[in-house]
Design a protein around this motif. Structure first.
Motif, PDB file in Angstrom:
ATOM      1  N   LEU A 133      57.410  78.521  56.300  1.00 34.28           N
ATOM      2  CA  LEU A 133      56.868  79.717  55.654  1.00 34.28           C
ATOM      3  C   LEU A 133      55.770  79.451  54.627  1.00 34.28           C
ATOM      4  CD1 LEU A 133      60.079  81.920  55.224  1.00 34.28           C
ATOM      5  CD2 LEU A 133      58.490  81.755  57.147  1.00 34.28           C
ATOM      6  N   ARG A 134      55.455  78.190  54.359  1.00 33.19           N
ATOM      7  CA  ARG A 134      54.355  77.872  53.446  1.00 33.19           C
ATOM      8  C   ARG A 134      53.484  76.726  53.969  1.00 33.19           C
ATOM      9  NH1 ARG A 134      55.780  81.983  52.166  1.00 33.19           N
ATOM     10  NH2 ARG A 134      56.303  82.867  50.122  1.00 33.19           N
ATOM     11  N   ALA A 135      54.105  75.748  54.641  1.00 30.58           N
ATOM     12  CA  ALA A 135      53.374  74.550  55.066  1.00 30.58           C
ATOM     13  C   ALA A 135      52.110  74.862  55.881  1.00 30.58           C
ATOM     14  CB  ALA A 135      54.297  73.615  55.849  1.00 30.58           C
ATOM     15  N   PRO A 136      52.129  75.814  56.839  1.00 32.40           N
ATOM     16  CA  PRO A 136      50.900  76.074  57.604  1.00 32.40           C
ATOM     17  C   PRO A 136      49.741  76.573  56.749  1.00 32.40           C
ATOM     18  CG  PRO A 136      52.811  76.972  58.742  1.00 32.40           C
ATOM     19  CD  PRO A 136      53.275  76.585  57.367  1.00 32.40           C
ATOM     20  N   ILE A 137      50.051  77.085  55.551  1.00 37.32           N
ATOM     21  CA  ILE A 137      49.001  77.585  54.658  1.00 37.32           C
ATOM     22  C   ILE A 137      48.616  76.535  53.632  1.00 37.32           C
ATOM     23  CG2 ILE A 137      48.376  79.370  52.987  1.00 37.32           C
ATOM     24  CD1 ILE A 137      50.365  81.221  54.371  1.00 37.32           C
ATOM     25  N   ALA A 142      53.149  69.421  52.733  1.00 40.59           N
ATOM     26  CA  ALA A 142      51.975  69.788  53.530  1.00 40.59           C
ATOM     27  C   ALA A 142      50.688  69.599  52.738  1.00 40.59           C
ATOM     28  CB  ALA A 142      52.101  71.232  54.011  1.00 40.59           C
ATOM     29  N   SER A 143      50.722  69.956  51.451  1.00 39.65           N
ATOM     30  CA  SER A 143      49.542  69.766  50.604  1.00 39.65           C
ATOM     31  C   SER A 143      49.202  68.297  50.452  1.00 39.65           C
ATOM     32  CB  SER A 143      49.789  70.376  49.213  1.00 39.65           C
ATOM     33  OG  SER A 143      49.938  71.765  49.287  1.00 39.65           O
ATOM     34  N   GLY A 144      50.242  67.470  50.323  1.00 43.53           N
ATOM     35  CA  GLY A 144      50.027  66.059  50.035  1.00 43.53           C
ATOM     36  C   GLY A 144      49.639  65.207  51.228  1.00 43.53           C
ATOM     37  N   VAL A 145      50.073  65.583  52.428  1.00 40.72           N
ATOM     38  CA  VAL A 145      49.837  64.702  53.582  1.00 40.72           C
ATOM     39  C   VAL A 145      48.603  65.069  54.388  1.00 40.72           C
ATOM     40  CG1 VAL A 145      52.314  64.267  53.780  1.00 40.72           C
ATOM     41  CG2 VAL A 145      51.260  66.044  55.212  1.00 40.72           C
ATOM     42  N   SER A 146      47.989  66.201  54.092  1.00 48.06           N
ATOM     43  CA  SER A 146      46.831  66.613  54.897  1.00 48.06           C
ATOM     44  C   SER A 146      45.690  65.605  54.823  1.00 48.06           C
ATOM     45  CB  SER A 146      46.332  67.995  54.446  1.00 48.06           C
ATOM     46  OG  SER A 146      47.216  69.007  54.852  1.00 48.06           O
ATOM     47  N   VAL A 147      45.352  65.137  53.622  1.00 47.76           N
ATOM     48  CA  VAL A 147      44.268  64.168  53.473  1.00 47.76           C
ATOM     49  C   VAL A 147      44.608  62.834  54.139  1.00 47.76           C
ATOM     50  CG1 VAL A 147      42.934  62.797  51.823  1.00 47.76           C
ATOM     51  CG2 VAL A 147      43.275  65.239  51.428  1.00 47.76           C
ATOM     52  N   PRO A 148      45.814  62.261  53.892  1.00 51.99           N
ATOM     53  CA  PRO A 148      46.158  61.013  54.596  1.00 51.99           C
ATOM     54  C   PRO A 148      46.130  61.148  56.119  1.00 51.99           C
ATOM     55  CG  PRO A 148      47.640  61.341  52.760  1.00 51.99           C
ATOM     56  CD  PRO A 148      46.825  62.600  52.874  1.00 51.99           C
ATOM     57  N   LEU A 149      46.586  62.290  56.641  1.00 50.39           N
ATOM     58  CA  LEU A 149      46.575  62.485  58.089  1.00 50.39           C
ATOM     59  C   LEU A 149      45.151  62.626  58.616  1.00 50.39           C
ATOM     60  CD1 LEU A 149      49.544  64.995  58.623  1.00 50.39           C
ATOM     61  CD2 LEU A 149      49.471  62.593  59.295  1.00 50.39           C
ATOM     62  N   TRP A 152      40.817  67.104  60.813  1.00 53.78           N
ATOM     63  CA  TRP A 152      41.521  68.238  60.212  1.00 53.78           C
ATOM     64  C   TRP A 152      42.307  69.033  61.252  1.00 53.78           C
ATOM     65  CZ3 TRP A 152      40.811  73.205  61.829  1.00 53.78           C
ATOM     66  CH2 TRP A 152      39.640  73.506  62.542  1.00 53.78           C
ATOM     67  N   GLU A 153      41.821  69.050  62.499  1.00 46.82           N
ATOM     68  CA  GLU A 153      42.498  69.826  63.541  1.00 46.82           C
ATOM     69  C   GLU A 153      43.921  69.328  63.776  1.00 46.82           C
ATOM     70  OE1 GLU A 153      39.689  68.154  63.913  1.00 46.82           O
ATOM     71  OE2 GLU A 153      38.090  69.370  64.809  1.00 46.82           O
ATOM     72  N   ASN A 154      44.071  68.025  63.988  1.00 47.39           N
ATOM     73  CA  ASN A 154      45.401  67.462  64.240  1.00 47.39           C
ATOM     74  C   ASN A 154      46.259  67.440  62.989  1.00 47.39           C
ATOM     75  OD1 ASN A 154      44.923  66.882  67.020  1.00 47.39           O
ATOM     76  ND2 ASN A 154      43.757  65.069  66.435  1.00 47.39           N
ATOM     77  N   ALA A 155      45.610  67.286  61.828  1.00 44.99           N
ATOM     78  CA  ALA A 155      46.360  67.286  60.573  1.00 44.99           C
ATOM     79  C   ALA A 155      47.038  68.636  60.344  1.00 44.99           C
ATOM     80  CB  ALA A 155      45.433  66.957  59.409  1.00 44.99           C
ATOM     81  N   LEU A 156      46.397  69.712  60.783  1.00 49.01           N
ATOM     82  CA  LEU A 156      47.006  71.051  60.656  1.00 49.01           C
ATOM     83  C   LEU A 156      47.968  71.343  61.807  1.00 49.01           C
ATOM     84  CD1 LEU A 156      43.975  73.258  59.480  1.00 49.01           C
ATOM     85  CD2 LEU A 156      45.742  72.159  58.095  1.00 49.01           C
ATOM     86  N   ALA A 157      47.626  70.902  63.008  1.00 48.49           N
ATOM     87  CA  ALA A 157      48.437  71.209  64.188  1.00 48.49           C
ATOM     88  C   ALA A 157      49.766  70.461  64.206  1.00 48.49           C
ATOM     89  CB  ALA A 157      47.655  70.904  65.463  1.00 48.49           C
ATOM     90  N   VAL A 158      49.895  69.406  63.411  1.00 52.91           N
ATOM     91  CA  VAL A 158      51.123  68.616  63.417  1.00 52.91           C
ATOM     92  C   VAL A 158      52.335  69.464  63.045  1.00 52.91           C
ATOM     93  CG1 VAL A 158      50.973  67.852  60.995  1.00 52.91           C
ATOM     94  CG2 VAL A 158      52.122  66.410  62.684  1.00 52.91           C
ATOM     95  N   TRP A 159      52.100  70.535  62.287  1.00 52.85           N
ATOM     96  CA  TRP A 159      53.215  71.394  61.855  1.00 52.85           C
ATOM     97  C   TRP A 159      53.770  72.234  62.999  1.00 52.85           C
ATOM     98  CZ3 TRP A 159      55.120  69.663  57.650  1.00 52.85           C
ATOM     99  CH2 TRP A 159      54.289  68.990  56.738  1.00 52.85           C
TER     100      TRP A 159
END
Length: 393
Positions: free
Chosen positions: A20-24, A146-153, A161-168
């Motif tokens: 409910l928050r991670a995708p955002i 989700a906020s913390g792992v987006s940059v490392p991913l 960025w596409e796969n970093a968001l789609a992983v969820w």
């Protein structure tokens, strides 16, 4: 199909909350990558965070009606499917898909936002504080992750960025399978409990108390989503690296977890919550004022610790008030729909407006001052909603 036990229902609530928050929140740390890909202005980039809030506002009023007809299990399943489709469309289509997918994600999340407080009121009426604490804490944990792992991913592992968001999407698919046993049980419960049916009564929209709940929900949501969208940019504007900004975005959400965990439990033990609501909001206010003047690593960290504590407390209290101010599960669903419709309509203005102001001033000073004013308003709304009362049946 065997009847799901209460521990299993709690597990399903936890997994729903993860989505409910991670995708955002996963977007904020890598928003500059998305801006570069599609040549977006700051205002358009802010609209990526604003769009789910608009979807919350538009779709939330319909969720309780859909649930009354089809049962909360099937309705929630539909919401999860919307999230999956939205995540895939957002990441793997084009400019228009970026926004269309984001809107679908918002509709799916709105379903969970509305239904979970009413399910808690229905299934755990004697333990609202504890279950709400578990729900809000679980939601906040994955919002922070989700906020913390987006940059490392996206950068560290070079996934983009596409796969970093789609992983969820993987998490949402797992949640679907965990939720499936609820389909039969939720229909039985809905049909056997009059409190979940649409019966005639006082309109929730005519209740002054419901409006105070809505204003509290909307104001804290506005500040939260503005920070999710723009905190990394605020930090980098002070000369810090993108990696540090991502870590700080993770920090401010992680330090809020104790408040998120404790506040609903404390609130449930008292008829009047004005003292704890005010303390939480004042901590928020001090942190934001400190962020306004911070120009060093130490001051930024201290300000974000205070902001995180205030943020965690305000989010969990906003959700707890939906149950505490409702006399039954039906009213909880109605109040949840109202507060997350009108409330998120208020919040939707925030991220886009902050981006708009930054585009014209090239500074985050005025945006932070505006957020300070909203937190002052949050203190006032908190005093109103914390009094011991129920919305009329």
């Amino acid at each position: 199909m065997n009847k799901p036990t209460k521990p299993f229902i709690i597990l399903t609530i936890i997994f729903i909350s993860f989505n409910l928050r991670a995708p955002i929140t996963s977007v904020g740390s890598i928003i500059n990558l998305i801006k570069g890909e599609f040549n977006l202005t700051s205002g358009m980039a802010g609209f990526i965070t604003t769009l789910p809030l608009i979807a919350f506002a538009v779709f939330s009023p319909f969720v309780s009606k859909i649930s009354s007809k089809f049962g909360y299990g099937l309705t929630m399943l539909g919401g999860l499917i919307f999230i999956i489709l939205g995540e895939l469309i957002r990441s793997y289509t084009n400019f228009f898909g970026l926004f269309a997918g984001t809107a679908l994600i918002g509709m799916g999340i709105a379903t969970g936002n509305v239904l979970i407080p009413s399910i808690i009121k229905l299934r755990f009426s004697k333990n609202v504080g504890v279950i709400t604490s578990i729900y809000t804490t679980s939601m906040s944990v994955f919002a922070a992750i989700a906020s913390g792992v987006s940059v490392p991913l996206a950068i560290g592992l070079k996934l983009g960025w596409e796969n970093a968001l789609a992983v969820w999407t993987l998490l949402t698919v797992i949640t679907v399978f965990i939720w499936i046993p609820q389909l039969k049980e939720s229909k039985i419960t809905t049909n056997s409990q009059p409190i979940m049916k649409n019966t005639k009564g006082t309109s929730i929209w005519k209740s002054p108390l419901a409006w105070w709940v809505t204003l509290f929900m909307g104001t804290q949501s506005l500040v939260f989503y503005c920070l999710v969208a723009w905190l990394p940019s605020i930090i980098t504007s002070r000369g810090m690296s993108a990696e540090f900004a991502g870590m700080m975005t993770l920090l401010f959400q992680l330090v809020g977890l104790p408040a998120t965990l404790i506040m609903p439990i404390i609130a449930d033990k008292f008829d009047d919550q004005r003292i704890i609501t005010t303390i939480s909001s004042l901590i928020y206010l001090v942190g934001m004022i400190l962020l306004l003047v911070s120009n060093s690593t130490v001051l930024i960290i201290v300000s974000l610790i205070l902001i995180g504590i205030g943020m965690g407390g305000s989010i969990s209290l906003a959700i707890t008030f939906i149950s505490l101010r409702s006399p039954n599960a039906r009213k909880a669903a109605e109040l949840s729909g109202m507060s997350q419709s009108a409330g998120y309509l208020i919040a939707a203005v925030g991220p886009f407006f902050i981006g708009f102001i930054f585009d014209r001033t090239a500074s985050f000073t005025i945006p932070i001052v505006i957020l300070i004013l909203f937190i002052i308003m949050l203190i006032y709304f908190g005093l109103k909603v914390s009094k011991n009362a129920f919305v009329a049946e």
